[in-house]
Design a protein around this motif. Structure first.
Motif, PDB file in Angstrom:
ATOM      1  N   ALA A   1     -54.487   4.540  14.481  1.00 16.77           N
ATOM      2  CA  ALA A   1     -54.519   5.168  13.153  1.00 16.77           C
ATOM      3  C   ALA A   1     -55.708   4.659  12.345  1.00 16.77           C
ATOM      4  O   ALA A   1     -56.397   5.438  11.674  1.00 16.77           O
ATOM      5  CB  ALA A   1     -53.212   4.889  12.419  1.00 16.77           C
TER       6      ALA A   1
ATOM      7  N   LEU B   1     -41.316   4.712   9.749  1.00 20.23           N
ATOM      8  CA  LEU B   1     -41.021   4.988  11.153  1.00 20.23           C
ATOM      9  C   LEU B   1     -40.242   3.834  11.773  1.00 20.23           C
ATOM     10  O   LEU B   1     -39.243   4.044  12.481  1.00 20.23           O
ATOM     11  CB  LEU B   1     -42.320   5.226  11.921  1.00 20.23           C
TER      12      LEU B   1
ATOM     13  N   CYS C   1     -46.003   4.477   5.884  1.00 21.98           N
ATOM     14  CA  CYS C   1     -45.518   5.465   6.857  1.00 21.98           C
ATOM     15  C   CYS C   1     -45.094   4.782   8.153  1.00 21.98           C
ATOM     16  O   CYS C   1     -44.096   5.156   8.780  1.00 21.98           O
ATOM     17  CB  CYS C   1     -46.595   6.514   7.134  1.00 21.98           C
ATOM     18  N   ILE C   2     -45.845   3.761   8.556  1.00 26.22           N
ATOM     19  CA  ILE C   2     -45.461   2.985   9.735  1.00 26.22           C
ATOM     20  C   ILE C   2     -44.148   2.253   9.479  1.00 26.22           C
ATOM     21  O   ILE C   2     -43.273   2.192  10.354  1.00 26.22           O
ATOM     22  CB  ILE C   2     -46.577   2.006  10.125  1.00 26.22           C
TER      23      ILE C   2
ATOM     24  N   GLU D   1     -37.417   9.342   9.319  1.00 24.77           N
ATOM     25  CA  GLU D   1     -38.542   9.735  10.162  1.00 24.77           C
ATOM     26  C   GLU D   1     -39.301  10.905   9.548  1.00 24.77           C
ATOM     27  O   GLU D   1     -40.534  10.947   9.564  1.00 24.77           O
ATOM     28  CB  GLU D   1     -38.045  10.109  11.553  1.00 24.77           C
TER      29      GLU D   1
ATOM     30  N   THR E   1     -51.081  11.573  16.417  1.00 27.24           N
ATOM     31  CA  THR E   1     -50.828  10.191  16.832  1.00 27.24           C
ATOM     32  C   THR E   1     -49.390   9.788  16.533  1.00 27.24           C
ATOM     33  O   THR E   1     -48.690   9.225  17.384  1.00 27.24           O
ATOM     34  CB  THR E   1     -51.808   9.228  16.141  1.00 27.24           C
ATOM     35  N   PHE E   2     -48.920  10.068  15.319  1.00 31.79           N
ATOM     36  CA  PHE E   2     -47.546   9.714  14.963  1.00 31.79           C
ATOM     37  C   PHE E   2     -46.538  10.485  15.819  1.00 31.79           C
ATOM     38  O   PHE E   2     -45.560   9.903  16.309  1.00 31.79           O
ATOM     39  CB  PHE E   2     -47.293   9.975  13.474  1.00 31.79           C
TER      40      PHE E   2
ATOM     41  N   LEU F   1     -50.142   2.357  17.779  1.00 32.13           N
ATOM     42  CA  LEU F   1     -50.130   3.194  16.568  1.00 32.13           C
ATOM     43  C   LEU F   1     -51.004   2.639  15.441  1.00 32.13           C
ATOM     44  O   LEU F   1     -51.870   3.354  14.931  1.00 32.13           O
ATOM     45  CB  LEU F   1     -48.698   3.403  16.094  1.00 32.13           C
TER      46      LEU F   1
ATOM     47  N   CYS G   1     -45.511   1.852  19.470  1.00 32.37           N
ATOM     48  CA  CYS G   1     -45.232   1.696  18.037  1.00 32.37           C
ATOM     49  C   CYS G   1     -45.895   0.463  17.448  1.00 32.37           C
ATOM     50  O   CYS G   1     -46.445   0.505  16.344  1.00 32.37           O
ATOM     51  CB  CYS G   1     -43.720   1.603  17.808  1.00 32.37           C
TER      52      CYS G   1
END
Length: 353
Positions: A214, A96, A92-93, A137, A160-161, A210, A206
Protein backbone atom coordinates in the motif's frame (compact mmCIF):
# COMPACT_ATOMS: atom_id res chain seq x y z
CA UNK A 1 23.11 -7.07 12.51
CA UNK A 2 22.94 -5.13 15.78
CA UNK A 3 19.71 -3.50 16.93
CA UNK A 4 19.60 0.28 17.16
CA UNK A 5 17.03 2.87 18.16
CA UNK A 6 16.82 4.06 14.55
CA UNK A 7 16.15 0.59 13.19
CA UNK A 8 13.46 -0.47 15.61
CA UNK A 9 11.68 2.76 16.58
CA UNK A 10 8.95 2.28 13.95
CA UNK A 11 7.48 -0.61 15.99
CA UNK A 12 6.94 1.58 19.05
CA UNK A 13 6.64 5.02 17.46
CA UNK A 14 4.46 6.61 20.14
CA UNK A 15 4.42 9.95 18.33
CA UNK A 16 2.88 8.32 15.24
CA UNK A 17 0.41 6.39 17.38
CA UNK A 18 -0.67 9.67 18.98
CA UNK A 19 -1.13 11.26 15.55
CA UNK A 20 -3.23 8.30 14.48
CA UNK A 21 -5.33 8.55 17.62
CA UNK A 22 -5.99 12.24 16.96
CA UNK A 23 -7.58 11.16 13.66
CA UNK A 24 -9.65 8.37 15.19
CA UNK A 25 -12.71 10.48 16.16
CA UNK A 26 -12.95 11.77 12.59
CA UNK A 27 -12.80 8.18 11.25
CA UNK A 28 -15.65 7.23 13.59
CA UNK A 29 -17.58 10.31 12.48
CA UNK A 30 -17.01 9.53 8.79
CA UNK A 31 -18.36 6.01 9.27
CA UNK A 32 -21.37 6.92 11.39
CA UNK A 33 -22.32 9.83 9.11
CA UNK A 34 -22.29 7.41 6.17
CA UNK A 35 -25.19 5.47 7.73
CA UNK A 36 -28.30 6.37 5.76
CA UNK A 37 -30.70 4.79 8.24
CA UNK A 38 -32.92 6.94 10.45
CA UNK A 39 -32.31 4.57 13.37
CA UNK A 40 -30.34 6.20 16.20
CA UNK A 41 -29.81 2.85 17.97
CA UNK A 42 -27.82 1.58 14.99
CA UNK A 43 -25.50 4.59 15.05
CA UNK A 44 -24.93 4.07 18.77
CA UNK A 45 -24.21 0.38 18.14
CA UNK A 46 -21.72 1.20 15.37
CA UNK A 47 -19.85 3.61 17.63
CA UNK A 48 -19.66 0.94 20.34
CA UNK A 49 -18.50 -1.69 17.82
CA UNK A 50 -15.77 0.60 16.52
CA UNK A 51 -14.55 1.79 19.89
CA UNK A 52 -14.40 -1.67 21.46
CA UNK A 53 -12.63 -3.44 18.61
CA UNK A 54 -10.49 -1.07 16.57
CA UNK A 55 -8.28 1.50 18.37
CA UNK A 56 -6.60 -0.57 21.09
CA UNK A 57 -4.27 -2.86 19.10
CA UNK A 58 -0.48 -2.56 18.92
CA UNK A 59 -0.81 -1.07 15.41
CA UNK A 60 2.25 -2.91 14.08
CA UNK A 61 0.77 -3.08 10.56
CA UNK A 62 -0.22 0.59 10.59
CA UNK A 63 3.18 1.71 11.83
CA UNK A 64 4.82 -0.40 9.12
CA UNK A 65 2.70 1.38 6.48
CA UNK A 66 3.60 4.83 7.81
CA UNK A 67 7.29 3.97 8.18
CA UNK A 68 7.42 2.49 4.68
CA UNK A 69 5.76 5.56 3.18
CA UNK A 70 8.22 7.90 4.92
CA UNK A 71 11.13 5.74 3.76
CA UNK A 72 10.02 5.47 0.12
CA UNK A 73 8.50 8.91 -0.49
CA UNK A 74 10.39 11.76 -2.10
CA UNK A 75 10.91 14.91 -0.07
CA UNK A 76 8.14 16.81 -1.83
CA UNK A 77 5.69 13.97 -1.04
CA UNK A 78 6.26 14.27 2.71
CA UNK A 79 3.62 16.97 3.22
CA UNK A 80 1.26 17.11 6.20
CA UNK A 81 -1.71 16.50 3.88
CA UNK A 82 -0.11 13.38 2.43
CA UNK A 83 0.93 12.06 5.85
CA UNK A 84 -2.63 12.60 7.07
CA UNK A 85 -3.86 10.44 4.19
CA UNK A 86 -1.33 7.75 5.07
CA UNK A 87 -2.62 7.71 8.64
CA UNK A 88 -6.20 7.46 7.36
CA UNK A 89 -5.18 4.46 5.27
CA UNK A 90 -3.49 3.05 8.37
CA UNK A 91 -6.89 3.13 10.08
CA UNK A 92 -8.26 1.12 7.16
CA UNK A 93 -5.70 -1.56 7.98
CA UNK A 94 -6.81 -1.43 11.62
CA UNK A 95 -10.46 -1.80 10.55
CA UNK A 96 -9.53 -4.84 8.49
CA UNK A 97 -7.53 -6.36 11.34
CA UNK A 98 -10.42 -5.82 13.76
CA UNK A 99 -12.87 -7.46 11.35
CA UNK A 100 -10.61 -10.47 10.90
CA UNK A 101 -10.07 -10.87 14.65
CA UNK A 102 -13.78 -10.69 15.51
CA UNK A 103 -14.56 -13.58 13.18
CA UNK A 104 -11.39 -15.51 14.08
CA UNK A 105 -12.26 -15.36 17.79
CA UNK A 106 -15.71 -16.84 17.17
CA UNK A 107 -14.29 -19.69 15.10
CA UNK A 108 -11.49 -20.38 17.59
CA UNK A 109 -13.78 -20.05 20.65
CA UNK A 110 -11.27 -17.59 22.11
CA UNK A 111 -11.96 -15.87 25.41
CA UNK A 112 -9.70 -12.80 25.39
CA UNK A 113 -8.49 -10.39 22.74
CA UNK A 114 -6.26 -7.40 23.46
CA UNK A 115 -6.71 -7.97 27.19
CA UNK A 116 -10.51 -7.83 27.19
CA UNK A 117 -13.33 -10.33 26.51
CA UNK A 118 -13.74 -11.13 22.83
CA UNK A 119 -16.55 -9.12 21.24
CA UNK A 120 -18.80 -12.14 20.63
CA UNK A 121 -18.63 -13.04 24.36
CA UNK A 122 -20.47 -9.90 25.41
CA UNK A 123 -24.03 -10.78 26.42
CA UNK A 124 -25.40 -7.97 24.24
CA UNK A 125 -23.48 -9.21 21.16
CA UNK A 126 -23.04 -13.01 20.94
CA UNK A 127 -23.40 -14.23 17.33
CA UNK A 128 -24.40 -10.77 16.11
CA UNK A 129 -20.60 -10.40 16.06
CA UNK A 130 -20.60 -12.20 12.70
CA UNK A 131 -22.47 -9.38 10.95
CA UNK A 132 -20.42 -6.86 12.94
CA UNK A 133 -17.19 -8.33 11.56
CA UNK A 134 -18.51 -8.18 8.00
CA UNK A 135 -19.70 -4.61 8.58
CA UNK A 136 -16.30 -3.48 9.84
CA UNK A 137 -14.68 -4.92 6.73
CA UNK A 138 -17.01 -2.86 4.54
CA UNK A 139 -16.34 0.38 6.42
CA UNK A 140 -12.71 0.39 5.28
CA UNK A 141 -13.79 0.49 1.63
CA UNK A 142 -16.05 3.45 2.39
CA UNK A 143 -13.08 5.29 3.94
CA UNK A 144 -10.82 4.46 0.98
CA UNK A 145 -13.45 5.68 -1.46
CA UNK A 146 -14.03 8.89 0.52
CA UNK A 147 -10.37 9.91 0.71
CA UNK A 148 -8.63 8.27 -2.25
CA UNK A 149 -11.14 8.03 -5.13
CA UNK A 150 -9.51 10.99 -6.92
CA UNK A 151 -5.99 9.67 -6.43
CA UNK A 152 -4.04 7.85 -9.13
CA UNK A 153 -3.45 4.96 -6.72
CA UNK A 154 -7.16 4.42 -5.93
CA UNK A 155 -7.72 1.29 -8.04
CA UNK A 156 -4.38 -0.18 -6.94
CA UNK A 157 -5.34 0.30 -3.28
CA UNK A 158 -8.76 -1.27 -3.79
CA UNK A 159 -7.31 -4.25 -5.61
CA UNK A 160 -4.61 -4.72 -2.97
CA UNK A 161 -7.09 -4.71 -0.09
CA UNK A 162 -9.53 -7.01 -1.92
CA UNK A 163 -6.73 -9.43 -2.82
CA UNK A 164 -5.43 -9.53 0.74
CA UNK A 165 -8.92 -10.15 2.16
CA UNK A 166 -9.42 -12.98 -0.34
CA UNK A 167 -6.08 -14.53 0.63
CA UNK A 168 -6.80 -14.15 4.36
CA UNK A 169 -10.20 -15.79 3.95
CA UNK A 170 -8.58 -18.75 2.18
CA UNK A 171 -5.98 -18.97 4.94
CA UNK A 172 -8.65 -19.01 7.63
CA UNK A 173 -10.52 -21.75 5.76
CA UNK A 174 -7.39 -23.91 5.42
CA UNK A 175 -6.64 -23.28 9.10
CA UNK A 176 -10.10 -24.47 10.18
CA UNK A 177 -10.07 -27.44 7.80
CA UNK A 178 -6.71 -28.46 9.28
CA UNK A 179 -7.85 -28.27 12.90
CA UNK A 180 -8.12 -31.52 14.77
CA UNK A 181 -10.79 -30.69 17.34
CA UNK A 182 -12.10 -33.56 19.46
CA UNK A 183 -10.61 -36.50 17.57
CA UNK A 184 -7.29 -38.32 17.37
CA UNK A 185 -4.63 -36.38 15.52
CA UNK A 186 -4.58 -36.81 11.75
CA UNK A 187 -0.86 -36.38 11.09
CA UNK A 188 -1.45 -36.14 7.33
CA UNK A 189 -3.01 -32.67 7.90
CA UNK A 190 -0.01 -31.47 9.93
CA UNK A 191 2.78 -31.00 7.40
CA UNK A 192 5.17 -28.07 7.08
CA UNK A 193 3.93 -27.36 3.55
CA UNK A 194 0.37 -27.07 4.80
CA UNK A 195 1.47 -24.97 7.76
CA UNK A 196 3.40 -22.59 5.50
CA UNK A 197 0.33 -22.19 3.30
CA UNK A 198 -1.79 -21.26 6.33
CA UNK A 199 0.84 -18.83 7.65
CA UNK A 200 1.26 -17.17 4.26
CA UNK A 201 -2.42 -16.70 3.48
CA UNK A 202 -3.78 -16.03 6.95
CA UNK A 203 -0.97 -13.85 8.29
CA UNK A 204 1.76 -12.84 5.85
CA UNK A 205 -0.48 -11.04 3.37
CA UNK A 206 -2.26 -8.98 6.04
CA UNK A 207 0.68 -8.33 8.32
CA UNK A 208 3.61 -7.67 5.98
CA UNK A 209 2.51 -7.58 2.36
CA UNK A 210 -0.48 -5.23 2.70
CA UNK A 211 1.13 -2.27 4.54
CA UNK A 212 4.29 -2.15 2.44
CA UNK A 213 2.55 -2.68 -0.90
CA UNK A 214 0.00 0.00 0.00
CA UNK A 215 2.85 2.41 0.81
CA UNK A 216 4.46 1.63 -2.56
CA UNK A 217 1.20 2.48 -4.34
CA UNK A 218 0.83 5.70 -2.33
CA UNK A 219 4.26 6.96 -3.41
CA UNK A 220 3.50 6.05 -7.03
CA UNK A 221 5.89 3.14 -7.66
CA UNK A 222 5.07 1.27 -10.89
CA UNK A 223 7.96 -1.10 -11.63
CA UNK A 224 6.55 -4.69 -11.60
CA UNK A 225 9.98 -6.08 -10.66
CA UNK A 226 9.99 -3.96 -7.50
CA UNK A 227 6.62 -5.41 -6.50
CA UNK A 228 7.74 -8.95 -7.34
CA UNK A 229 10.88 -8.72 -5.20
CA UNK A 230 8.95 -7.06 -2.40
CA UNK A 231 6.23 -9.71 -2.36
CA UNK A 232 8.62 -12.65 -1.93
CA UNK A 233 10.54 -11.00 0.91
CA UNK A 234 7.42 -9.80 2.72
CA UNK A 235 5.69 -13.17 2.54
CA UNK A 236 8.79 -14.83 4.00
CA UNK A 237 8.83 -12.20 6.74
CA UNK A 238 5.13 -12.77 7.37
CA UNK A 239 5.59 -16.52 7.73
CA UNK A 240 8.28 -15.85 10.34
CA UNK A 241 5.82 -13.52 12.09
CA UNK A 242 3.25 -16.35 12.31
CA UNK A 243 5.82 -18.81 13.69
CA UNK A 244 6.64 -16.19 16.33
CA UNK A 245 2.92 -15.90 17.13
CA UNK A 246 2.65 -19.68 17.57
CA UNK A 247 5.65 -19.71 19.87
CA UNK A 248 4.54 -16.69 21.93
CA UNK A 249 1.03 -18.10 22.32
CA UNK A 250 2.56 -21.09 24.12
CA UNK A 251 5.69 -19.68 25.75
CA UNK A 252 5.19 -15.91 25.88
CA UNK A 253 3.77 -13.57 28.50
CA UNK A 254 -0.02 -13.94 28.14
CA UNK A 255 -0.60 -10.39 29.42
CA UNK A 256 1.79 -8.92 26.87
CA UNK A 257 0.32 -11.16 24.16
CA UNK A 258 -3.18 -9.93 25.04
CA UNK A 259 -5.09 -13.12 24.24
CA UNK A 260 -5.64 -16.61 25.56
CA UNK A 261 -3.94 -19.54 23.85
CA UNK A 262 -6.39 -22.19 22.63
CA UNK A 263 -4.20 -23.65 19.86
CA UNK A 264 -3.66 -26.99 21.63
CA UNK A 265 -7.30 -27.38 22.71
CA UNK A 266 -8.54 -26.43 19.22
CA UNK A 267 -6.11 -28.83 17.57
CA UNK A 268 -4.56 -26.10 15.40
CA UNK A 269 -1.89 -26.76 12.79
CA UNK A 270 0.87 -24.69 14.40
CA UNK A 271 4.62 -24.58 13.92
CA UNK A 272 5.06 -26.18 17.34
CA UNK A 273 2.99 -29.28 16.69
CA UNK A 274 4.27 -29.75 13.12
CA UNK A 275 7.86 -29.50 14.36
CA UNK A 276 7.09 -31.87 17.23
CA UNK A 277 5.60 -34.45 14.85
CA UNK A 278 8.67 -34.23 12.61
CA UNK A 279 10.91 -35.11 15.56
CA UNK A 280 8.67 -37.29 17.74
CA UNK A 281 9.38 -40.84 18.82
CA UNK A 282 6.63 -43.45 18.50
CA UNK A 283 5.64 -42.87 22.13
CA UNK A 284 5.61 -39.10 21.74
CA UNK A 285 3.41 -39.37 18.62
CA UNK A 286 1.04 -41.53 20.64
CA UNK A 287 0.74 -38.77 23.27
CA UNK A 288 0.02 -36.18 20.56
CA UNK A 289 -2.59 -38.43 18.93
CA UNK A 290 -4.37 -38.95 22.25
CA UNK A 291 -4.08 -35.44 23.72
CA UNK A 292 -3.83 -32.81 20.96
CA UNK A 293 -7.14 -31.15 20.06
CA UNK A 294 -9.06 -31.84 23.29
CA UNK A 295 -10.36 -29.36 25.89
CA UNK A 296 -9.36 -31.60 28.81
CA UNK A 297 -6.85 -29.52 30.87
CA UNK A 298 -4.83 -32.62 31.72
CA UNK A 299 -4.39 -33.46 28.03
CA UNK A 300 -3.34 -29.86 27.33
CA UNK A 301 -0.81 -30.09 30.16
CA UNK A 302 0.63 -33.30 28.71
CA UNK A 303 1.08 -31.69 25.30
CA UNK A 304 2.83 -28.67 26.82
CA UNK A 305 5.08 -30.94 28.84
CA UNK A 306 5.88 -32.88 25.68
CA UNK A 307 6.90 -29.63 23.96
CA UNK A 308 9.18 -28.90 26.91
CA UNK A 309 10.65 -32.40 26.85
CA UNK A 310 11.39 -32.05 23.13
CA UNK A 311 13.16 -28.73 23.77
CA UNK A 312 10.97 -26.89 21.25
CA UNK A 313 11.84 -23.54 22.81
CA UNK A 314 15.51 -23.85 21.82
CA UNK A 315 14.58 -25.33 18.43
CA UNK A 316 12.43 -22.25 17.83
CA UNK A 317 15.22 -19.84 18.78
CA UNK A 318 17.56 -21.59 16.33
CA UNK A 319 14.87 -21.46 13.64
CA UNK A 320 14.24 -17.74 14.20
CA UNK A 321 17.96 -16.99 13.96
CA UNK A 322 18.29 -18.99 10.73
CA UNK A 323 15.28 -17.32 9.11
CA UNK A 324 16.53 -13.90 10.18
CA UNK A 325 19.92 -14.51 8.58
CA UNK A 326 18.34 -15.87 5.39
CA UNK A 327 16.11 -12.81 5.12
CA UNK A 328 19.08 -10.47 5.61
CA UNK A 329 20.89 -12.24 2.75
CA UNK A 330 17.84 -11.97 0.48
CA UNK A 331 17.25 -8.30 1.34
CA UNK A 332 20.85 -7.42 0.55
CA UNK A 333 20.35 -8.87 -2.93
CA UNK A 334 17.41 -6.64 -3.95
CA UNK A 335 17.93 -3.54 -6.03
CA UNK A 336 16.10 -0.96 -3.91
CA UNK A 337 14.74 -0.25 -0.41
CA UNK A 338 17.26 -2.43 1.40
CA UNK A 339 17.40 -0.22 4.49
CA UNK A 340 13.60 -0.20 4.74
CA UNK A 341 13.33 -3.99 4.66
CA UNK A 342 16.24 -4.44 7.07
CA UNK A 343 14.55 -2.05 9.51
CA UNK A 344 11.22 -3.88 9.15
CA UNK A 345 12.96 -7.17 9.90
CA UNK A 346 14.75 -5.73 12.93
CA UNK A 347 11.39 -4.52 14.22
CA UNK A 348 9.97 -8.03 14.47
CA UNK A 349 13.16 -9.94 15.30
CA UNK A 350 13.03 -11.38 18.85
CA UNK A 351 9.66 -9.72 19.43
CA UNK A 352 7.92 -10.49 22.73
CA UNK A 353 4.30 -9.71 21.88
Amino acid sequence: MANSVTETMWVTDNEEIQKMMILWPSIVRDITESIDLNIPDFTIWMKKLLQYNVPNGKKVRSLALIYAYKSLASRNQLTEDNLRLVRILAWCIELLQAAVLILDDIQDRSLLRRGQPCWYRRCDVELMAISDGIMLEQTLFYIIRKYFNKKECYIDLLETFHDVIYKATMGQCIDLCSSNLGKKLNVHLFTMDRYNSIAEHKTAYCTCYLPITAAMHLVGLKDPEMFRQTKHILLDMGRLFQVQDDYLACYGDSEAFGKDNTDIQEGKCTWLVVTALDRATTEQRKILRECYGFSDPEKTRRVKQLFIDMNLSNIYLTYEEQEYNLLITRIQQISYGRSLFLDLLEGIYHRKS
